[in-house]
Design a protein around this motif. Structure first.
Motif, PDB file in Angstrom:
ATOM      1  N   HIS A 164       2.443   4.461   1.682  1.00 50.39           N
ATOM      2  CA  HIS A 164       2.492   4.697   2.926  1.00 50.39           C
ATOM      3  C   HIS A 164       2.457   6.275   3.052  1.00 50.39           C
ATOM      4  CE1 HIS A 164       4.718   5.835   6.476  1.00 50.39           C
ATOM      5  NE2 HIS A 164       4.021   4.889   7.143  1.00 50.39           N
ATOM      6  N   TYR A 224       0.091   9.246   4.890  1.00 49.77           N
ATOM      7  CA  TYR A 224       0.866  10.250   5.545  1.00 49.77           C
ATOM      8  C   TYR A 224       1.510  11.103   4.498  1.00 49.77           C
ATOM      9  CZ  TYR A 224       1.060   7.053   9.765  1.00 49.77           C
ATOM     10  OH  TYR A 224       0.562   6.387  10.901  1.00 49.77           O
ATOM     11  N   THR A 237      -5.225   6.834   6.881  1.00 50.60           N
ATOM     12  CA  THR A 237      -3.932   5.845   6.832  1.00 50.60           C
ATOM     13  C   THR A 237      -2.898   6.432   6.142  1.00 50.60           C
ATOM     14  OG1 THR A 237      -4.832   4.243   4.978  1.00 50.60           O
ATOM     15  CG2 THR A 237      -5.305   3.657   7.548  1.00 50.60           C
ATOM     16  N   TYR A 274       0.706  -1.227  -0.044  1.00 50.08           N
ATOM     17  CA  TYR A 274       0.135  -0.059   0.014  1.00 50.08           C
ATOM     18  C   TYR A 274       0.905   1.139   0.042  1.00 50.08           C
ATOM     19  CZ  TYR A 274       1.072   0.165   5.030  1.00 50.08           C
ATOM     20  OH  TYR A 274       1.620   0.205   6.026  1.00 50.08           O
ATOM     21  N   LYS A 308      -0.545  13.011   9.199  1.00 45.32           N
ATOM     22  CA  LYS A 308      -1.548  12.007   8.690  1.00 45.32           C
ATOM     23  C   LYS A 308      -2.971  12.294   8.366  1.00 45.32           C
ATOM     24  CE  LYS A 308      -3.064   7.467  10.931  1.00 45.32           C
ATOM     25  NZ  LYS A 308      -2.889   6.869  12.198  1.00 45.32           N
TER      26      LYS A 308
END
Length: 134
Positions: free
Chosen positions: A7, A53, A51, A5, A48
């Protein structure tokens, strides 16, 4: 098989305070960690949203970062889904957010929905969209 995924994205800025305010106040990111004097940089901050960032950092001390260009190779924009685009635009207008207009309009129609684009103080284009389709 492992799960993969996205990040984070790393965004550098010459306008740290304005950019930090944009991502936190306008877009709703929360500050997870803010480090000063980080490896020759005045700031390296983790933001954030859900989920996802953003690593927000200044250039290294004594370094003036070159302004990005929307006709350059590489990242052109990133997109955030919003539940009520019209309401979100009205809120962002109150915050004097810089919109990227299309044919003089803030919100424009696309297949299966609507979107608008914002320009962050450091130049990153952020798309807001009210549909989750591709």
């Amino acid at each position: 098989m492992t799960k993969n995924y996205v990040h984070h994205l790393c965004i550098q800025t010459n306008t740290y305070l304005e950019t930090l305010a944009f991502y936190t106040k306008a877009l709703g990111f929360e500050i997870v960690e803010e480090s000063q004097n980080f490896h020759g940089r005045a700031f390296n901050t983790w933001l954030k949203l859900g989920t996802f960032y953003i690593e927000l950092q200044t250039g290294k001390q004594g370094e003036e970062l070159v302004v990005a260009n929307s006709n350059s190779e590489g990242l052109v924009h990133f997109c955030l889904w919003v539940e009520n685009l019209q309401q979100e635009v009205e809120r962002l207008i109150e915050l004097n957010t810089h919109f990227v207009l299309k044919n003089g309009e803030i919100i424009y129609h696309i297949e299966n929905g609507q979107l608008c684009k914002l320009k962050a103080p450091e130049g990153t284009i952020v798309e807001l969209r009210n549909n989750q389709g591709i």
